[in-house]
Design a protein around this motif. Sequence first.
Motif, PDB file in Angstrom:
ATOM      1  N   GLU A 252     -23.912  22.415 -52.104  1.00 15.34           N
ATOM      2  CA  GLU A 252     -24.849  23.466 -52.495  1.00 15.34           C
ATOM      3  C   GLU A 252     -24.118  24.796 -52.518  1.00 15.34           C
ATOM      4  O   GLU A 252     -23.328  25.090 -51.627  1.00 15.34           O
ATOM      5  N   GLY A 253     -24.384  25.584 -53.537  1.00 11.26           N
ATOM      6  CA  GLY A 253     -23.853  26.938 -53.620  1.00 11.26           C
ATOM      7  C   GLY A 253     -22.343  27.036 -53.564  1.00 11.26           C
ATOM      8  O   GLY A 253     -21.804  27.723 -52.710  1.00 11.26           O
ATOM      9  N   PRO A 254     -21.641  26.380 -54.498  1.00  9.92           N
ATOM     10  CA  PRO A 254     -20.176  26.425 -54.442  1.00  9.92           C
ATOM     11  C   PRO A 254     -19.569  27.820 -54.594  1.00  9.92           C
ATOM     12  O   PRO A 254     -18.420  28.015 -54.225  1.00  9.92           O
ATOM     13  N   PHE A 255     -20.317  28.782 -55.083  1.00 11.89           N
ATOM     14  CA  PHE A 255     -19.792  30.148 -55.213  1.00 11.89           C
ATOM     15  C   PHE A 255     -20.525  31.118 -54.293  1.00 11.89           C
ATOM     16  O   PHE A 255     -20.518  32.318 -54.512  1.00 11.89           O
ATOM     17  N   GLU A 256     -21.158  30.589 -53.275  1.00 11.56           N
ATOM     18  CA  GLU A 256     -22.004  31.405 -52.413  1.00 11.56           C
ATOM     19  C   GLU A 256     -21.390  31.609 -51.029  1.00 11.56           C
ATOM     20  O   GLU A 256     -20.394  30.999 -50.683  1.00 11.56           O
ATOM     21  N   THR A 257     -22.058  32.435 -50.243  1.00 11.18           N
ATOM     22  CA  THR A 257     -21.636  32.702 -48.874  1.00 11.18           C
ATOM     23  C   THR A 257     -21.991  31.514 -47.981  1.00 11.18           C
ATOM     24  O   THR A 257     -22.663  30.584 -48.404  1.00 11.18           O
ATOM     25  N   GLU A 258     -21.564  31.587 -46.749  1.00  9.52           N
ATOM     26  CA  GLU A 258     -21.761  30.497 -45.808  1.00  9.52           C
ATOM     27  C   GLU A 258     -23.198  30.018 -45.702  1.00  9.52           C
ATOM     28  O   GLU A 258     -23.447  28.833 -45.584  1.00  9.52           O
ATOM     29  N   GLN A 259     -24.162  30.917 -45.712  1.00 12.27           N
ATOM     30  CA  GLN A 259     -25.550  30.512 -45.524  1.00 12.27           C
ATOM     31  C   GLN A 259     -26.056  29.585 -46.633  1.00 12.27           C
ATOM     32  O   GLN A 259     -26.869  28.713 -46.390  1.00 12.27           O
ATOM     33  N   LYS A 260     -25.591  29.778 -47.847  1.00 11.54           N
ATOM     34  CA  LYS A 260     -26.041  28.959 -48.964  1.00 11.54           C
ATOM     35  C   LYS A 260     -25.054  27.864 -49.318  1.00 11.54           C
ATOM     36  O   LYS A 260     -25.383  26.973 -50.084  1.00 11.54           O
ATOM     37  N   ASN A 261     -23.862  27.916 -48.776  1.00 12.83           N
ATOM     38  CA  ASN A 261     -22.816  26.950 -49.100  1.00 12.83           C
ATOM     39  C   ASN A 261     -22.778  25.867 -48.027  1.00 12.83           C
ATOM     40  O   ASN A 261     -22.510  26.149 -46.865  1.00 12.83           O
ATOM     41  N   ARG A 262     -23.088  24.645 -48.452  1.00 10.83           N
ATOM     42  CA  ARG A 262     -23.006  23.533 -47.515  1.00 10.83           C
ATOM     43  C   ARG A 262     -22.665  22.257 -48.259  1.00 10.83           C
ATOM     44  O   ARG A 262     -22.869  22.166 -49.479  1.00 10.83           O
ATOM     45  N   ALA A 263     -22.142  21.306 -47.522  1.00 11.30           N
ATOM     46  CA  ALA A 263     -21.744  20.022 -48.092  1.00 11.30           C
ATOM     47  C   ALA A 263     -22.298  18.908 -47.214  1.00 11.30           C
ATOM     48  O   ALA A 263     -22.256  19.002 -45.988  1.00 11.30           O
ATOM     49  N   TYR A 264     -22.812  17.877 -47.859  1.00 16.71           N
ATOM     50  CA  TYR A 264     -23.391  16.771 -47.099  1.00 16.71           C
ATOM     51  C   TYR A 264     -23.524  15.538 -47.981  1.00 16.71           C
ATOM     52  O   TYR A 264     -23.359  15.603 -49.205  1.00 16.71           O
ATOM     53  N   VAL A 265     -23.836  14.426 -47.334  1.00 17.54           N
ATOM     54  CA  VAL A 265     -24.133  13.188 -48.041  1.00 17.54           C
ATOM     55  C   VAL A 265     -25.561  12.809 -47.699  1.00 17.54           C
ATOM     56  O   VAL A 265     -25.967  12.818 -46.538  1.00 17.54           O
TER      57      VAL A 265
END
Length: 141
Positions: free
Chosen positions: A67-80
């Motif tokens: 989520e949010g590959p060009f965003e700050t930490e709050q919106k940028n996360r990775a998961y399965v």
Amino acid sequence: MTKLQNFRHIELDPSYDKIQDPKRLTVRELLPVGASWEHNGQKYEVLKPWGVLAVPSNDFRSIAIVEGPFETEQKNRAYVMNADGSVRFEINKPSELTTSSFSDVYYVSGELCFFSSGSSGDFRLSINEIDGTISKINPSR
């Protein structure tokens, strides 16, 4: 466990010609805003206005998401996420990559890989699809 079906990316403007790109949009502006799929007759989706990169697992039982590959930490996360919409695991950035952001996800030579970009460089994180542990961290070239 049954597999997911009818996976698709959700585009902000599905009619826009990304190949010709007449408005010369940025990569960020061209990102899908979500992904949807079906599992056991029910529809699921992940929808974020700041962008979603998603790839189904090779066995179609889960989906890897950034989520949010060009965003700050709050919106940028990775998961399965499992096919039933539950989160299987989140990817935690190793301490040496805390100033970076998750930027992409795809398979490389059969391995699920999340990519990270930041001031310390670009890295490929090879992920164990069962428990989310990082098996390798390689500089991207």
